[in-house]
Design a protein around this motif. Structure first.
Motif, PDB file in Angstrom:
ATOM      1  N   LEU A   1      -6.852   0.826  -0.914  1.00 16.67           N
ATOM      2  CA  LEU A   1      -5.457   1.128  -1.211  1.00 16.67           C
ATOM      3  C   LEU A   1      -5.168   2.607  -0.960  1.00 16.67           C
ATOM      4  CD1 LEU A   1      -2.687   0.271  -2.276  1.00 16.67           C
ATOM      5  CD2 LEU A   1      -3.521   0.658  -4.603  1.00 16.67           C
TER       6      LEU A   1
ATOM      7  N   GLN B   1      -4.733   3.075   2.755  1.00 19.64           N
ATOM      8  CA  GLN B   1      -3.448   2.529   3.203  1.00 19.64           C
ATOM      9  C   GLN B   1      -2.301   3.475   2.858  1.00 19.64           C
ATOM     10  OE1 GLN B   1      -2.662  -1.741   2.253  1.00 19.64           O
ATOM     11  NE2 GLN B   1      -4.718  -1.686   1.368  1.00 19.64           N
TER      12      GLN B   1
ATOM     13  N   VAL C   1       0.531   5.727   5.297  1.00 18.11           N
ATOM     14  CA  VAL C   1       1.995   5.600   5.189  1.00 18.11           C
ATOM     15  C   VAL C   1       2.670   6.958   5.236  1.00 18.11           C
ATOM     16  CG1 VAL C   1       3.882   4.903   3.659  1.00 18.11           C
ATOM     17  CG2 VAL C   1       1.894   3.400   3.966  1.00 18.11           C
TER      18      VAL C   1
ATOM     19  N   LEU D   1       2.166  -1.606  -2.191  1.00 16.79           N
ATOM     20  CA  LEU D   1       0.992  -2.017  -1.416  1.00 16.79           C
ATOM     21  C   LEU D   1      -0.119  -2.599  -2.280  1.00 16.79           C
ATOM     22  CD1 LEU D   1       0.643   0.966   1.123  1.00 16.79           C
ATOM     23  CD2 LEU D   1       1.555  -1.330   1.573  1.00 16.79           C
ATOM     24  N   SER D   2       0.020  -2.482  -3.596  1.00 20.17           N
ATOM     25  CA  SER D   2      -1.077  -2.872  -4.490  1.00 20.17           C
ATOM     26  C   SER D   2      -1.304  -4.373  -4.551  1.00 20.17           C
ATOM     27  CB  SER D   2      -0.799  -2.355  -5.903  1.00 20.17           C
ATOM     28  OG  SER D   2       0.316  -3.030  -6.482  1.00 20.17           O
TER      29      SER D   2
ATOM     30  N   LEU E   1       7.724  -0.286   4.887  1.00 21.69           N
ATOM     31  CA  LEU E   1       6.398  -0.900   4.789  1.00 21.69           C
ATOM     32  C   LEU E   1       6.371  -2.316   5.354  1.00 21.69           C
ATOM     33  CD1 LEU E   1       5.394   0.175   1.144  1.00 21.69           C
ATOM     34  CD2 LEU E   1       4.793   1.283   3.303  1.00 21.69           C
TER      35      LEU E   1
ATOM     36  N   ALA F   1       7.158  -4.771   3.579  1.00 20.48           N
ATOM     37  CA  ALA F   1       6.501  -5.475   2.465  1.00 20.48           C
ATOM     38  C   ALA F   1       7.389  -6.609   1.963  1.00 20.48           C
ATOM     39  CB  ALA F   1       6.225  -4.488   1.326  1.00 20.48           C
TER      40      ALA F   1
END
Length: 664
Positions: free
Chosen positions: A3, A6, A10, A67-68, A97, A99
């Motif tokens: 993590l 990552q 970003v 992102l977790s 992201l 996401a």
């Protein structure tokens, strides 16, 4: 890829945020903060993060949170910041992201239209003024069009309109699953969405209210949550103290009496005693409030209980509430509203008796799971407008908050621009029970040495002298004229605020009448800020409301004046009790508690000045104790590294040059 790795990618200069946001600029502080939060999330650990203005802390916690892969509860200091995150910042980061996370916004129930109470208010039509009837009609129309039912979206009715209390519910008068509108309920829908979401945005008041009352919001969200992030975390000790304590107010009784009257008309017309008893309860509550006159009161219960009139009013109120409770018990089966009114009356009666016993030093805790004793609380009395409030505030929130954190493994992140005193988090850690956790401090990336100047003027009298405020206004006037308005004048009391306003209006009328003086209380906070920005040459005089959570970047603000170091009044009942407790422990209460509080408040006020990389301006702290007292150095050194002076003329020259640069 971990993590942390990552997250680092970003924030790279050519990373997703840079591609999504044209103005994005990679900052070392922001990247490091995001990485440390990622560490805490990965390890189910807690961390404290102070990040100076301009660090970009919002993105620094949103990126690792998104992102977790776990469920995140994000709690903010204000509903304004809550809306900003939900409507602007979170969509921006989520899009960058890519996401696919579900996001929900959850507020307290009083922020949502209640279909049951709205319908009843509309059909009864009992309004005090024509405007109320028009507002109810507009709210009814809004309720049929809205998806969320958030009153902030009902632009036709001001959020401050008194009629909203007839169109929303409280924890006291909500019928819950007994309500005929339960399946359509906006609160129920919001909580369901929150349970299904990956990221839920709440505010501190809702977080602690639901935890303390074991309601359906946080009590259901927390067990399934992997991470809790508190933004504006410096507000937590005070907010937690409110909700881990006990409260009772005459306003609750007035609301109960009104609801009983309405229910009697709609569902129990044959019970003639209901309107009689509700009127009697209404009168008893108002009579009890009048025992303290019209003055604003904040007094320890030990002082108030010495007054015969106060005690007499308290006993009369308890007796009248008992009579109402007994009557409601006989009528409770006739409707859900009457059933709920009876339950409220029972609970209020217990709260009143618990407060009285605690205030008298008698064992007062009725919850078998509770371990608190009267000595753990500060019992005090407060008047607010037409209401009289009885409080029991915990001396410390450390123990209940530690228990909350230990309820199940998850990561906890506490962040703000103002948590530490000269990089030391000891004060905050002790207040919240956060021992042995990681703490980090990043300074602002702004160039304060060239962007700003701090001035503590010479030749000012003692801050407690009668002429102090007038002399400070005289000292600040050349700077206000040089800045052509563009000033926040922040005061530590409402009395000083009004005095500053009067003095400024008199002097500016003579020297520069085109400068407008705005003052807290003239209009709603957001409206005052709008006028300040649009006017372009105004002075805004305010007290505590404008010390934090106010963002005016750019040319509209070039000067911030703070009248005094913001030490809390020593006669405040809660502060006084905490000072006594610290002294009994052999600690120096001033250095241990009062000074750190003042430092954090000064940092908040000072933070209004420089909000972007191009902002420039002068900060004036009038209080001579900043340089004449040894403890003043702690405040001085906790402020950003601005250029320093005691010469008003030097500060005036800086402002004139600043204005020239901006115009150029």
């Amino acid at each position: 890829m971990s993590l942390v790795e990552q997250v680092a990618d970003v924030f790279m200069p050519a990373g997703p945020l840079a591609r999504q946001i044209p103005a994005f600029k990679a900052r070392v502080q922001q990247t490091e903060m995001a990485e440390r939060i990622a560490d805490a999330i990965t390890a189910d650990a807690a961390c404290l993060v102070e990040a100076g203005t301009g660090t970009g802390k919002t993105f620094a916690y949103l990126v690792p949170a998104m992102l977790s892969g776990g469920k995140v509860v994000l709690s903010t200091g204000t509903k304004t910041l809550q809306d900003q995150l939900f409507e602007r910042d979170i969509p921006t980061v989520r899009e960058a992201l890519g996401a696919p996370i579900r996001v929900a916004l959850l507020k307290g129930r009083s922020n949502y239209v209640c279909l049951h109470h709205l319908e009843r208010a509309h059909s009864e039509g009992r309004f005090l003024q024509k405007e109320d009837a028009r507002h109810i009609t507009n709210i009814l129309r809004f309720s049929k069009m809205t998806k969320r039912g958030d009153k902030a979206e009902c632009t036709d009715v001001p959020e401050s309109a008194s009629v909203w209390h007839m169109a929303t519910s409280t924890k006291d008068n909500c019928l819950g699953s007994e309500c005929a509108k339960y399946e359509e309920c906006f609160v129920v829908k919001a909580r369901r969405e929150a349970l299904e979401a990956d990221l839920v945005v709440v505010n501190h008041h809702l977080f602690f209210a639901d935890v303390a009352l074991k309601e359906e919001g946080m009590a259901e969200l927390l067990p399934n949550c992997n991470t809790v992030i508190f933004d504006e975390a410096h507000q937590l000790p005070e907010t937690a103290g409110i909700f881990f304590g006990q409260r009772f107010s005459t306003t609750q009784l007035l609301d109960l009496a009104q609801d009983v009257r309405l229910s009697a008309l709609a569902e129990a017309r044959d019970c003639l005693d209901l309107p009689v008893q509700s009127a009697a309860l209404d009168k008893a509550a108002k009579d009890f409030r009048l025992t303290l006159g019209n003055d604003t009161v904040r007094q320890p219960a030990s002082q108030m209980l010495k007054h015969a009139e106060f005690l007499k009013g308290l006993d009369a109120l308890a007796e009248r509430l008992d009579l109402m409770t007994s009557l409601l018990e006989t009528q409770a089966g006739r409707s859900p509203d009457l059933e709920r009114a009876w339950q409220r009356a029972v609970a209020l009666g217990q709260d009143l008796q618990r407060w009285k016993k605690g205030a008298l030093g008698q064992p007062a805790v009725t919850d078998p799971d509770a371990e608190a004793t009267p000595g753990d609380y500060v019992y005090w009395v407060e008047t607010l407008g037409h209401g009289l409030h009885l409080h029991a505030t915990p001396l410390s929130v450390a123990e209940p908050f530690t228990k909350l954190m230990a309820s199940s493994p998850r990561s906890w992140v506490f962040t703000s621009a103002t948590l530490a005193v000269q990089g030391d988090f000891g004060h905050y850690k002790e207040a919240m029970g956060l021992h042995d956790i990681a703490s980090y401090c990043w300074d602002s990336p702004f160039d304060y040495g060239t962007q700003a100047m701090l001035c503590c003027p010479t030749d000012l009298p003692d801050p407690n002298s009668p002429e102090y405020t007038e002399r400070l206004v005289d000292k600040a006037l050349p700077l206000i004229l040089a800045a052509q308005g563009r000033t926040f004048f922040l005061c530590t009391s409402l009395r000083a605020m009004q005095k500053v306003r009067t003095q400024l209006e008199t002097r500016l009328a003579f020297h520069q009448p085109e400068i407008t003086v705005l003052c807290q209380g003239d209009a709603a906070k957001n409206e005052l800020l709008r006028r300040f920005r649009e006017t372009g040459n105004a002075v805004l005089v305010g007290s505590q409301s404008f010390w934090e959570g106010v963002d005016v970047p750019g040319d509209a603000l070039s000067l911030v004046v703070i009248d005094k170091l913001p030490f809390a009044a020593p006669d405040d009942p809660v502060l006084s009790a905490r000072i006594d407790a610290l002294n009994r422990q052999g600690k120096n209460a001033f250095m241990h508690y009062q000074l750190p509080h003042a430092v954090i408040n000064v940092k908040q006020g000072a933070g209004r000045l420089i909000r972007s990389e191009r902002d420039q301006g002068v900060l004036v702290i009038g209080d001579p104790r900043l340089v004449t007292k040894a403890y003043g150095k702690k405040v001085w050194r906790s402020l950003p590294p601005m250029a320093r002076t005691r010469d008003i003329a030097e500060a005036e020259t800086f402002l004139i040059q600043t204005l020239k640069d901006h115009v150029a």
